[in-house]
Design a protein around this motif. Structure first.
Motif, short mmCIF file in Angstrom:
data_model
loop_
_atom_site.label_atom_id
_atom_site.label_comp_id
_atom_site.label_asym_id
_atom_site.label_seq_id
_atom_site.Cartn_x
_atom_site.Cartn_y
_atom_site.Cartn_z
N HIS A 10 -0.50 -7.69 3.55
CA HIS A 10 0.65 -7.41 4.10
C HIS A 10 1.65 -8.24 4.64
O HIS A 10 1.05 -9.28 5.31
CB HIS A 10 0.38 -6.02 5.01
CG HIS A 10 -0.47 -5.04 4.54
ND1 HIS A 10 -1.83 -4.86 5.20
CD2 HIS A 10 -0.70 -4.24 3.69
CE1 HIS A 10 -2.59 -4.00 4.85
NE2 HIS A 10 -1.77 -3.55 3.69
N ASP A 12 3.33 -9.70 7.55
CA ASP A 12 2.91 -9.86 8.92
C ASP A 12 1.35 -10.38 9.13
O ASP A 12 1.01 -10.88 10.29
CB ASP A 12 2.91 -8.57 9.68
CG ASP A 12 2.09 -7.34 9.75
OD1 ASP A 12 1.08 -7.32 9.06
OD2 ASP A 12 2.62 -6.19 10.26
N ASP A 13 0.47 -10.30 7.96
CA ASP A 13 -0.88 -10.64 8.33
C ASP A 13 -0.77 -12.04 8.23
O ASP A 13 -1.77 -12.74 8.99
CB ASP A 13 -1.54 -10.34 6.65
CG ASP A 13 -1.81 -8.76 6.56
OD1 ASP A 13 -1.80 -7.96 7.78
OD2 ASP A 13 -2.45 -8.48 5.36
N HIS A 124 -7.17 -4.92 3.38
CA HIS A 124 -7.63 -6.17 3.68
C HIS A 124 -8.65 -6.40 3.03
O HIS A 124 -9.14 -7.49 2.85
CB HIS A 124 -7.80 -6.08 5.37
CG HIS A 124 -6.19 -5.82 6.06
ND1 HIS A 124 -6.40 -5.71 7.58
CD2 HIS A 124 -5.30 -6.21 5.82
CE1 HIS A 124 -5.28 -5.58 7.94
NE2 HIS A 124 -4.41 -5.82 6.95
ZN LIG Z 1 -2.45 -6.03 7.06
#
Ligand SMILES: [Zn+2]
Length: 247
Positions: A10, A12-13, A124
């Motif tokens: 995603h 922001d990861d 994840h």
């Molecule tokens: Zn994430």
């Protein structure tokens, strides 16, 4: 030139899980790449977006700004569906990531752990599994042979790491983290830039307090687990993801 490739799920990861490490190596002259599998449209926090498409546009822009702050050489957001990575065709996704590995030709790959990192998010877990198989199979001449007919050649990545931590978050689903085998110690500047990069994801601002809490728990460290090495080796605690890597 050394190259580092980071696979995430995603927008922001890249900042939350790998921000300090990405900046650290960019500033050492390593070419850094981030490939994010989804545009994050299943997010609870929508940043005022009226549709998934609008949210995707916002989150892609935020990702690009965060990557610029982290001095990422090439940032890419793919179009796999957020919160549904576990429903995707395995061959299709692994082939896609293997092709990117054969094009970018990284010396080191970093991704999340199959447990789903501290949030236990299934996406994840899936990016970990897809990236792991892509890393192993990109190096073989008998996998995704059609790619090799179009000018690409197999690429053996020298090391694969999973991000990890020495704590879990209370109230979350149970996770079994891989042991830390590599420690990247961030400078004050790297840590501050990591926080600033996370805060580029303004649509996710309700998550900032959670992020600040995890940053505080991590201290100055980003931790990794060496999951694969092209040369057999014993486990030893490393302070450089490129230790022993041949250019
Ligand atoms: Zn994430």
């Amino acid at each position: 030139m050394l190259r580092l490739l980071c696979f995430t799920a995603h927008p922001d990861d890249e900042a939350g899980a790998f921000g300090g490490t990405l900046l650290h190596y960019a500033e050492l002259g390593v070419e850094t790449h981030v490939v994010c599998l989804t545009a994050g449209t299943a997010a609870t926090h929508r940043g005022g977006a009226k549709s998934d498409q609008e949210l995707a546009t916002i989150r892609r822009r935020e990702f690009a700004i965060a990557c610029r702050l982290l001095k990422v050489s090439q940032d890419t957001v793919l179009d796999y569906p957020d919160a549904r990575l576990d429903r995707q065709d395995f061959q299709t996704v692994v082939a896609d990531l293997a092709r990117r590995i054969r094009e970018i030709r990284p010396h080191v790959i970093v991704t999340m752990g199959p447990e789903g990192a501290i949030t236990a998010h299934p996406d994840h877990s899936m990016v970990s599994i897809f990236a792991t198989m892509a890393c192993h199979w990109a190096g073989r001449s008998n996998r995704f042979v059609d790619q090799l007919e179009h000018g690409l050649t197999p690429h053996v990545t020298q090391k694969l790491y999973f991000g990890t931590a020495l704590f879990t978050m209370p109230g979350r689903q149970p996770i079994s983290l891989p042991p830390s085998t590599a420690v990247i110690e961030m400078s004050q500047h790297e840590r501050e830039t990591k926080v600033a990069a996370f805060k580029c994801h303004e649509s996710q601002s309700p998550l900032f307090p959670f992020f600040e809490e995890t940053v505080a728990k991590r201290g100055r460290l980003e931790l990794f687990h060496l999951a694969a090495s092209s040369t057999p080796r014993k486990v030893e605690t490393e302070r450089d993801l490129f230790a022993g890597v041949v250019e």
